[in-house]
Design a protein around this motif. Structure first.
Motif, mmCIF file in Angstrom:
data_model
loop_
_atom_site.group_PDB
_atom_site.id
_atom_site.type_symbol
_atom_site.label_atom_id
_atom_site.label_comp_id
_atom_site.label_asym_id
_atom_site.label_seq_id
_atom_site.Cartn_x
_atom_site.Cartn_y
_atom_site.Cartn_z
ATOM 1 N N GLY A 29 0.788 -1.235 0.000
ATOM 2 C CA GLY A 29 0.000 0.000 0.000
ATOM 3 C C GLY A 29 0.815 1.277 0.000
ATOM 4 O O GLY A 29 0.293 2.338 0.304
ATOM 5 N N ARG A 31 3.074 3.982 -2.131
ATOM 6 C CA ARG A 31 3.482 4.452 -3.459
ATOM 7 C C ARG A 31 4.893 5.030 -3.352
ATOM 8 O O ARG A 31 5.179 5.812 -2.438
ATOM 9 N N GLY A 43 1.398 7.046 1.346
ATOM 10 C CA GLY A 43 0.472 5.958 1.624
ATOM 11 C C GLY A 43 0.075 5.959 3.090
ATOM 12 O O GLY A 43 0.475 6.838 3.865
ATOM 13 N N SER A 44 -0.728 4.980 3.452
ATOM 14 C CA SER A 44 -1.249 4.870 4.809
ATOM 15 C C SER A 44 -0.928 3.486 5.343
ATOM 16 O O SER A 44 -1.176 2.482 4.670
ATOM 17 N N ALA A 46 -0.856 0.666 8.832
ATOM 18 C CA ALA A 46 -1.742 0.320 9.953
ATOM 19 C C ALA A 46 -1.302 0.956 11.269
ATOM 20 O O ALA A 46 -2.134 1.389 12.060
ATOM 21 N N THR A 47 -0.001 1.008 11.508
ATOM 22 C CA THR A 47 0.493 1.529 12.791
ATOM 23 C C THR A 47 1.725 2.408 12.570
ATOM 24 O O THR A 47 2.376 2.344 11.512
ATOM 25 N N ARG A 50 4.787 0.280 12.014
ATOM 26 C CA ARG A 50 4.863 -0.201 10.637
ATOM 27 C C ARG A 50 5.414 0.897 9.719
ATOM 28 O O ARG A 50 6.230 0.644 8.847
ATOM 29 N N PRO A 74 -4.071 5.459 9.555
ATOM 30 C CA PRO A 74 -5.488 5.834 9.563
ATOM 31 C C PRO A 74 -6.014 5.977 10.984
ATOM 32 O O PRO A 74 -5.508 5.364 11.914
ATOM 33 N N SER A 75 -7.064 6.760 11.116
ATOM 34 C CA SER A 75 -7.719 6.907 12.418
ATOM 35 C C SER A 75 -8.330 5.572 12.833
ATOM 36 O O SER A 75 -8.881 4.839 12.009
ATOM 37 N N HIS B 221 -6.005 0.842 -1.449
ATOM 38 C CA HIS B 221 -5.697 1.756 -0.347
ATOM 39 C C HIS B 221 -5.660 3.211 -0.780
ATOM 40 O O HIS B 221 -5.879 4.108 0.029
ATOM 41 N N LEU B 222 -5.315 3.446 -2.025
ATOM 42 C CA LEU B 222 -5.171 4.834 -2.492
ATOM 43 C C LEU B 222 -6.394 5.295 -3.263
ATOM 44 O O LEU B 222 -6.387 6.354 -3.876
ATOM 45 N N ASP B 244 -10.329 6.232 6.581
ATOM 46 C CA ASP B 244 -9.628 6.932 7.668
ATOM 47 C C ASP B 244 -10.416 6.921 8.981
ATOM 48 O O ASP B 244 -10.469 7.930 9.695
#
Lengths: 86, 260
Positions: A29, A31, A43-44, A46-47, A50, A74-75, B221-222, B244
């Motif tokens: 996930g 880029r 990108g995003s 999990a923690t 990470r 992410p929230s 994801h994007l 999010d």
């Protein structure tokens, strides 16, 4: 004039992508893009741990190249409202 | 289970409240990450859908973390697996581990439950990639290529048969749950070049041919949250990096039943 990286950088970025997608990391996930003479990771994850791990791997694989990162987590909060589907 | 469905904010119609999230990618070390939000589900949702990629590598140890996040959460939990959940070739064990915590893992099956007086159905299948209409892979050439495309067809057939089960069950609300995307709309933000690896139009074709009130997926994801199929079914990409939040919440009106 914008400074450009050598063609070799593209292959090193490709190797980083393969490493992140490999068995031990399994991260698809993120880029990874060449921006002038630097490499940008977005990108995003999990923690926060990470995110730090991915950034460490990127800097290791791309040693000698400036690596910039805009990696988020992410929230984990519940939403405060739902979407009404009519 | 809730005693009755809540009224819609507009008054009159009842609604079914669907919570959904995918791509949470949990592993040892993530314990308790989503649990605080999930404990609020009975207050705001009638069901939780998990749209695959619940783990990082598809191991049983990772699945145990997921299982404890949702165990005894107070609403039904229905899931499909994602590609990550297959990576260690332990998909059956992952399914059993999630099942031990009460998660109903679907692959070409459906789950029906009651919300008040209404029947809510979820049809689930992981789906597969292959691309979208006009820009998709064809079952031609090398055996490997034909096998790859065949997997996409089988995934869509499984989703279609699960949706047909719901049609025969006379559900008031029907939701299609996949990991891969049925439409390109919700991929906006991903590189166009990788769209063929993110979903398949065959899933949308199955959804449109049988019918559904909502289609939920993850994987991209994007991408973006909102899309629709060609037939007008709302599609939502609930990959956690996209929404999010711990989960997204959708309120679906329950259509009035015809008089017997």
């Amino acid at each position: 004039m914008t400074e450009h990286a050598s063609p070799e950088v593209e292959y090193r970025i490709a190797r980083l992508r393969e490493r992140l997608a490999g068995d031990d990391v399994a991260e698809l996930g993120v880029r990874i893009e060449l921006r002038g003479a630097t490499v940008l990771l977005t990108g995003s994850l999990a923690t926060a741990d990470r995110r730090d791990e991915i950034l460490r791997l990127a800097r290791e694989e791309l040693d000698g190249i400036v690596v910039r990162a805009d990696l988020t987590t992410p929230s984990a909060d519940a939403p405060d409202h739902g979407e009404q589907l009519s | 289970m809730r005693p009755s469905t809540p009224m819609s904010p507009g008054g009159g119609d009842h609604v079914v409240r669907v919570a959904a999230v995918g791509d949470i990618h949990l592993a040892p070390g993530c314990e308790g990450l989503l649990r605080p939000a999930f404990t609020k589900l009975p207050e705001c949702a009638d069901v939780l859908l998990l749209a695959g990629d619940l783990t990082r590598h598809g191991t049983v140890d990772e699945a145990r973390v997921v299982a404890e996040e949702v165990r005894d959460i107070g609403v039904p939990v229905v899931a499909v697996l994602g590609n990550h959940d297959y990576h260690s070739d332990q998909a059956d064990e992952v399914t059993r581990t999630l099942g031990s915590a009460g998660v109903n893992v679907l692959e070409g099956q459906s789950a029906v439950f009651s919300v008040g007086d209404h029947r809510v159905g979820v049809a689930g299948a992981k789906g597969f990639c292959g691309g979208f209409a006009g820009r998709s892979a064809g079952a031609f050439g090398e055996p490997e290529m034909r096998a790859w495309v065949r997997v996409a067809h089988v995934g869509a057939e499984r989703l279609g048969s699960a949706l047909e089960e719901l049609a025969s069950e006379r559900c008031d609300v029907r939701v299609a749950l996949t990991h891969f995307s049925p439409v390109p709309d919700t991929l906006a933000g991903e590189p166009v070049e990788i769209y063929p690896f993110l979903g398949s139009y065959l899933l949308a074709e199955a959804i449109d041919s049988v019918g559904a009130d909502l289609a939920v997926h993850g994987h991209a994801h994007l991408g973006t949250e909102h899309g629709t199929t060609a037939g007008g079914v709302r599609v939502r990409n609930v990959a956690q990096p996209v929404i999010d939040r711990a989960f997204a919440l959708y309120e679906l009106p329950v259509p009035a039943r015809e008089a017997a």
